[in-house]
Design a protein around this motif. Structure first.
Motif, PDB file in Angstrom:
ATOM      1  N   ALA A  96       0.927  -1.326  -0.255  1.00  0.00           N
ATOM      2  CA  ALA A  96       0.032  -0.150   0.172  1.00  0.00           C
ATOM      3  C   ALA A  96       0.866   1.187  -0.093  1.00  0.00           C
ATOM      4  CB  ALA A  96      -1.018  -0.076   1.200  1.00  0.00           C
ATOM      5  N   ASP A 257      -7.516   5.535  -2.691  1.00  0.00           N
ATOM      6  CA  ASP A 257      -8.710   4.317  -2.820  1.00  0.00           C
ATOM      7  C   ASP A 257      -9.557   4.535  -1.519  1.00  0.00           C
ATOM      8  OD1 ASP A 257      -7.900   2.783  -5.345  1.00  0.00           O
ATOM      9  OD2 ASP A 257      -6.055   2.622  -4.152  1.00  0.00           O
ATOM     10  N   CYS A 400      -3.628  -4.953   2.906  1.00  0.00           N
ATOM     11  CA  CYS A 400      -3.064  -5.023   1.619  1.00  0.00           C
ATOM     12  C   CYS A 400      -1.743  -5.940   1.707  1.00  0.00           C
ATOM     13  CB  CYS A 400      -2.558  -3.785   1.292  1.00  0.00           C
ATOM     14  SG  CYS A 400      -3.899  -2.357   0.764  1.00  0.00           S
ATOM     15  N   GLU A 405      -2.530  -6.437  -2.669  1.00  0.00           N
ATOM     16  CA  GLU A 405      -3.196  -5.177  -3.439  1.00  0.00           C
ATOM     17  C   GLU A 405      -2.275  -3.816  -2.975  1.00  0.00           C
ATOM     18  OE1 GLU A 405      -7.691  -5.222  -3.765  1.00  0.00           O
ATOM     19  OE2 GLU A 405      -6.985  -5.742  -1.618  1.00  0.00           O
ATOM     20  N   LYS A 407      -2.870  -0.565  -2.598  1.00  0.00           N
ATOM     21  CA  LYS A 407      -3.875   0.387  -2.539  1.00  0.00           C
ATOM     22  C   LYS A 407      -3.305   1.726  -2.082  1.00  0.00           C
ATOM     23  CE  LYS A 407      -8.007  -2.302  -1.533  1.00  0.00           C
ATOM     24  NZ  LYS A 407      -8.994  -2.813  -0.413  1.00  0.00           N
TER      25      LYS A 407
END
Lengths: 454, 454
Positions: A96, A257, A400, A405, A407
């Motif tokens: 992240a 996000d 995350c 991910e 983000k």
């Protein structure tokens, strides 16, 4: 060199506040008069606020220009820096990207002067000579004290007694800026005297202090009342935070996000979040998650009733439709004094009702753990309130790490913890407690919700 | 809109420190070994400092590159803003233009991290695992604690006992950043134990705390000592302040007629002043006045002897040629703990000897008056040390009001006063004292000056 801070120049400062009201798909429920139960008119509110601020409270204008004189004063610390949390990201081993908007850099140490200066300005324009207010941890009271000094307005602060005793430095700051400060409940008001008679040891609450400050304004000629959170015009003034953050995120070539802030009455969260809610509403960024973080012991958004309630303990304020634990609920003595409020900004309550924002609740010890990790990686020592936002940010970043991910997370670093070191001391010595959600007390308090007929 | 802040971007940050030594018209007097009385060699100093910092102490290079990794960490708060004090100027009705460099914005709240991070970096490079140091008010100790945490170095702080008791928040900050803190004199060193035996109530002094920290470094393997002021390499690291300020003054289309800073050991003053002394020496701005401000109760530059003396109470450090009140002088308990030092940086002492800088001494109550006026106009609440610089700035600006001269004044706002509010409380309650210059105590202390033969 990688960039750590995204810095705007004074000339890049937003020149307007963003008023979300005209963009709402469903209008805000009316505010009701405490006596008649009918929708309040601007004239009804004139006993406690000057008309120029009342008009902002109900304004249908999307953009409200920030007066030139106020922009000059904002330049004392604005624009505030946006940081990329490189070292925290590394410590969390997260993909992240974490950004934070550092509102600590104001002389009062938080985002509160954004509205304190605005309110002092408009009161001055209206010829007001004296302002009364309440304060919990003291972030708001100290900001208003400074603002009143700049505009040569007398300032009287009712400070929740438990904070008055636990945070003497905030009291001294207010006095340094020329304010007069008393512990609430105080003998200076009828309500204060009544409460002291019933319970001389009463530790006070924001609800009680608001009652005292409102009574003070109503009973002293030339005096108006000022509130540091909850109301529309307060959140309006705070939208400068999110507007700046949007420009700075663009400098970083990113868009969040997830946008995160701690919530008590809702002012710093509203400030950073509302300009991003605008992008959800206009469809440019529909999927942004906007996350409010509250104490597990005082969880109005996650556990409160969506009902009409008073803003204060004594039931003197207008009734507002909001998520509330009941105006007679006395929150446990968590160190995040600024989050110890029974209700939630009606505007944020409405955004929650419309599913435009979401909420989570966190425990005290976990927030200090997050604050420690932040201090040891990013350097800054944060206010106990801010630690709530950091906790949720770290939790999202750790998710995350699990999902892989990358983000982009943005949070509002609402204030520093320099005068909250006694709370850190308790944490370091293992003497800090968590507080369970006081379900029974809330149930009892909610029995006192006013009956309304809309 | 008039401009209030002059803001540099990260990419504009100076990439080198400025070392004035090669530009001095007369070289610095040698530093002498405490045992032999002969000039010290770098090898002599290796017991307490790593060699890379020792080489900086004696470096003949005009510009020393700031390592990339350190620049990354400086970006946590640097470049710092330069302010034009519009509202203070107006309150003073002065034609003078007042600028200040706000070093408060570092996580530790002062200029000290400029050298704390540098010293932690070089110790890390040298493989050092643990650093010992002393601190007075706690600005230095907290900065080094943070720096050590960033570089994963253990940190032990000997904090002058009177400050340890009066300023618990600074102690908690150090602990938040992972340092271990004891009140000095402490039972952890031989010197501390000896002093406690003679006087269990001894309030401590910087001189004693330095002795303890040096003993700690010498007696613990893998440990070096770090000093937050006085030495050449410390002032070297601080020159980033003045270099930035020069760029920012140019943005404001100004050059200072007077540069002002408070002095204890001399690090923030040296930091802002030395790059302007460079311009005096190279003839581009020969007439700039450079003014050091010290407490009337501890006036090393204005009343001290220009003599060889030890840096610490016990006489463990090398002997340095400096303005000194005698290493056994115990300064009165003024609230500006960071200025309670018997000596003065040998480099600044040398600049004073060469008439490149001048000095003045001010009384405690008058410094708080200045700090109050600053807080009520500019907003920021300043450290008691910084209030000395503000006092002198206001005095110079008031002289301009009398003469009608529109001088440009620049001062170093070395730190905030958020954890010094107890001192403001005493001021507000009329309980703060001035201290006369303790001439007899100084005379007595100066009898203990070491005999040297150079």
């Amino acid at each position: 060199m990688v960039q750590t801070k995204f810095i705007l120049q004074e000339k890049d400062m937003p020149q307007v506040w963003y008023n979300i009201q005209p963009d709402l798909p469903v209008p805000l429920p009316p505010v009701l008069h405490p006596g008649t139960g009918k929708p309040v008119t601007p004239a009804d509110m004139e006993a406690i606020f000057p008309m120029n601020l009342i008009m902002q409270e109900f304004s249908p204008e999307r953009h409200i220009p920030i007066p030139e004189e106020l922009l000059e004063l904002y330049k004392i610390w604005r624009p505030t820096p946006l940081y990329r949390a490189h070292r925290l990201e590394k410590a969390l081993q997260t993909p992240a990207k974490i950004f934070y908007k550092l509102e600590d850099v104001s002389p009062a140490g938080s985002h509160k002067p954004n509205t304190a200066l605005a309110q002092a300005y408009y009161n001055k324009q209206a010829g007001i000579k004296r302002i009364s207010t309440e304060t919990g941890a003291g972030q708001w009271g100290s900001s208003l004290a400074m603002a009143c000094k700049f505009f040569d307005i007398e300032c009287k602060v009712y400070m929740v007694k438990v904070s008055y005793n636990m945070k003497p430095y905030r009291r001294i700051m207010m006095e340094t800026w020329g304010a007069s400060v008393v512990p609430s409940p105080s003998p200076d008001t009828r309500i204060g005297r009544e409460i002291l008679e019933r319970d001389p040891e009463c530790p006070g609450s924001l609800g009680i202090a608001i009652s005292e400050a409102v009574e003070d304004a109503v009973t002293h000629p030339g005096t108006k009342y000022a509130l540091g959170s909850v109301l529309n015009h307060v959140l309006l003034h705070q939208t400068i935070i999110g507007q700046e953050a949007k420009k700075q995120m663009a400098m970083a070539d990113c868009y969040p996000d997830i946008v995160i802030g701690c919530v008590g009455g809702g002012s710093n969260f509203g400030g950073i979040a509302i300009p991003f809610v605008e992008d959800k509403l206009n469809g440019t960024h529909k999927d942004t998650r906007i996350l409010a973080v509250e104490p597990a012991s005082c969880p109005s958004l996650t556990k409160g009733l969506d009902a009409y309630d008073f803003g204060d303990e004594a039931g003197m304020t207008p009734m507002m439709k909001m998520f509330t634990l009941g105006h007679q609920f006395m929150p446990p003595p968590v160190h995040a004094g600024g989050l110890r409020y029974h209700g939630m900004s009606p505007l944020l309550s409405h955004l929650s009702r419309l599913k435009l924002i979401e909420a989570t609740a966190v425990q005290q010890i976990e927030t200090f753990e997050a604050g420690m990790q932040f201090a040891q990686t990013e350097g800054f020592i944060s206010a106990p309130e801010t630690n709530h936002a950091i906790r949720a940010t770290i939790d999202e970043a750790l998710k995350c790490r699990e999902t892989g991910e990358a983000k982009t997370i943005l949070f509002c670093h609402s204030g520093h913890g320099h005068v909250d070191m006694a709370s850190y001391d308790l944490y370091l010595r293992g003497k800090l407690s968590n507080y369970e959600y006081p379900a029974e007390l809330v149930k009892e308090a909610q029995k006192g919700l006013p009956k309304v007929n809309v």
